[in-house]
Design a protein around this motif. Structure first.
Motif, PDB file in Angstrom:
ATOM      1  N   ILE A 195       0.837  -1.206   0.000  1.00 54.92           N
ATOM      2  CA  ILE A 195       0.000   0.000   0.000  1.00 54.92           C
ATOM      3  C   ILE A 195       0.871   1.254   0.000  1.00 54.92           C
ATOM      4  O   ILE A 195       0.612   2.205  -0.749  1.00 54.92           O
ATOM      5  N   VAL A 196       1.933   1.241   0.798  1.00 50.33           N
ATOM      6  CA  VAL A 196       2.853   2.389   0.857  1.00 50.33           C
ATOM      7  C   VAL A 196       3.543   2.586  -0.497  1.00 50.33           C
ATOM      8  O   VAL A 196       3.647   3.711  -1.003  1.00 50.33           O
ATOM      9  N   ILE A 197       4.002   1.501  -1.111  1.00 49.01           N
ATOM     10  CA  ILE A 197       4.665   1.586  -2.419  1.00 49.01           C
ATOM     11  C   ILE A 197       3.703   2.119  -3.478  1.00 49.01           C
ATOM     12  O   ILE A 197       4.064   2.993  -4.283  1.00 49.01           O
ATOM     13  N   ILE A 198       2.477   1.632  -3.486  1.00 50.72           N
ATOM     14  CA  ILE A 198       1.472   2.127  -4.438  1.00 50.72           C
ATOM     15  C   ILE A 198       1.193   3.614  -4.182  1.00 50.72           C
ATOM     16  O   ILE A 198       1.104   4.408  -5.126  1.00 50.72           O
ATOM     17  N   GLY A 199       1.084   3.987  -2.917  1.00 45.92           N
ATOM     18  CA  GLY A 199       0.850   5.395  -2.564  1.00 45.92           C
ATOM     19  C   GLY A 199       1.987   6.290  -3.028  1.00 45.92           C
ATOM     20  O   GLY A 199       1.753   7.382  -3.570  1.00 45.92           O
TER      21      GLY A 199
ATOM     22  N   ILE B 157      -3.179   5.349 -15.650  1.00 42.25           N
ATOM     23  CA  ILE B 157      -4.146   5.070 -14.578  1.00 42.25           C
ATOM     24  C   ILE B 157      -4.244   6.266 -13.645  1.00 42.25           C
ATOM     25  O   ILE B 157      -5.335   6.735 -13.318  1.00 42.25           O
ATOM     26  N   VAL B 158      -3.077   6.780 -13.239  1.00 40.26           N
ATOM     27  CA  VAL B 158      -3.055   7.951 -12.357  1.00 40.26           C
ATOM     28  C   VAL B 158      -3.614   9.162 -13.100  1.00 40.26           C
ATOM     29  O   VAL B 158      -4.383   9.944 -12.530  1.00 40.26           O
ATOM     30  N   ALA B 159      -3.260   9.319 -14.366  1.00 37.84           N
ATOM     31  CA  ALA B 159      -3.763  10.448 -15.158  1.00 37.84           C
ATOM     32  C   ALA B 159      -5.286  10.426 -15.244  1.00 37.84           C
ATOM     33  O   ALA B 159      -5.931  11.465 -15.093  1.00 37.84           O
TER      34      ALA B 159
ATOM     35  N   TYR C  86       1.662  11.578  -9.976  1.00 36.47           N
ATOM     36  CA  TYR C  86       0.826  12.775  -9.948  1.00 36.47           C
ATOM     37  C   TYR C  86       1.706  14.025 -10.069  1.00 36.47           C
ATOM     38  O   TYR C  86       1.428  14.924 -10.872  1.00 36.47           O
ATOM     39  N   ASN C  87       2.772  14.071  -9.289  1.00 37.98           N
ATOM     40  CA  ASN C  87       3.685  15.221  -9.334  1.00 37.98           C
ATOM     41  C   ASN C  87       4.343  15.358 -10.705  1.00 37.98           C
ATOM     42  O   ASN C  87       4.530  16.463 -11.213  1.00 37.98           O
ATOM     43  N   LYS C  88       4.693  14.236 -11.312  1.00 40.87           N
ATOM     44  CA  LYS C  88       5.294  14.255 -12.653  1.00 40.87           C
ATOM     45  C   LYS C  88       4.291  14.781 -13.679  1.00 40.87           C
ATOM     46  O   LYS C  88       4.653  15.557 -14.574  1.00 40.87           O
TER      47      LYS C  88
END
Length: 190
Positions: free
Chosen positions: A17-21, A162-164, A28-30
């Motif tokens: 969970i931490v790695i995914i976060g 996915i994040v986008a 997101y920052n990128k």
């Protein structure tokens, strides 16, 4: 022993969970950085587009004095420029400037027919400014399209897509000239 497996399982789940976060936050920052670069590139190009936009009335008024019977061509140039530039959105600015590029080509044809016009100091100065502005636009367009490509790659390639999509980062349009006759650089040769 069962509680050790349970503790290890919980630790593994928490680590995942931490790695995914961390991945989501970094991606997101990128994406934000890339989007801001696209906006900055457009703003830079927009300065040159606006400069060209503002030069056109001066050139048209200079040409009018020499080419009174070329009213139709001059009206097309003016019509291509008439909308209020600051009220246009990004896509409309790109389209309006593509139309203005076509109009400048027809203005070149008119100017070729009037040797006195080509010798006019004011006209020569405006022509030089326009030529420099066209070169600046071409360079800014290359940079803009390069950063748009990088941004679009981030928004469309897996797994960053996915994040986008989670945060609604949308594809941006490149500054592409539709008409094949316009694909060549606008040559200012009055």
């Amino acid at each position: 022993q069962r509680s050790n497996f349970m503790n290890i399982g919980i630790i593994v789940i928490i680590a995942i969970i931490v790695i995914i976060g961390i991945y989501i936050a970094a991606t997101y920052n990128k994406l934000i950085k890339s989007r801001n670069t696209v906006d900055e590139a457009f703003s830079t190009m927009d300065v040159y587009l606006k400069k060209r936009w503002d030069l056109i009335p001066n050139i048209v008024s200079t040409v009018k004095g020499y080419a009174k019977h070329e009213a139709e061509t001059l009206e097309k140039v003016i019509a291509a420029r008439n909308n209020g530039y600051s009220s246009l959105n990004t896509q409309q600015k790109l389209q309006a400037n593509a139309e203005l590029g076509t109009a400048i080509k027809s203005l070149n044809v008119v100017a070729e027919q009037y040797p006195d016009l080509k010798a006019n100091h004011n006209f020569m100065d405006l022509s030089a400014q326009l030529k420099k502005t066209e070169e600046d636009i071409a360079n800014a367009r290359k940079y803009y399209n390069a950063v748009v490509k990088q941004y679009n790659n981030l928004t469309q390639m897996f797994p960053s897509s996915i994040v986008a999509s989670m945060f609604r980062f949308e594809k941006r349009d490149m500054f592409i000239v539709e008409d094949t006759a316009q694909r060549e650089a606008v040559k200012v040769e009055f």
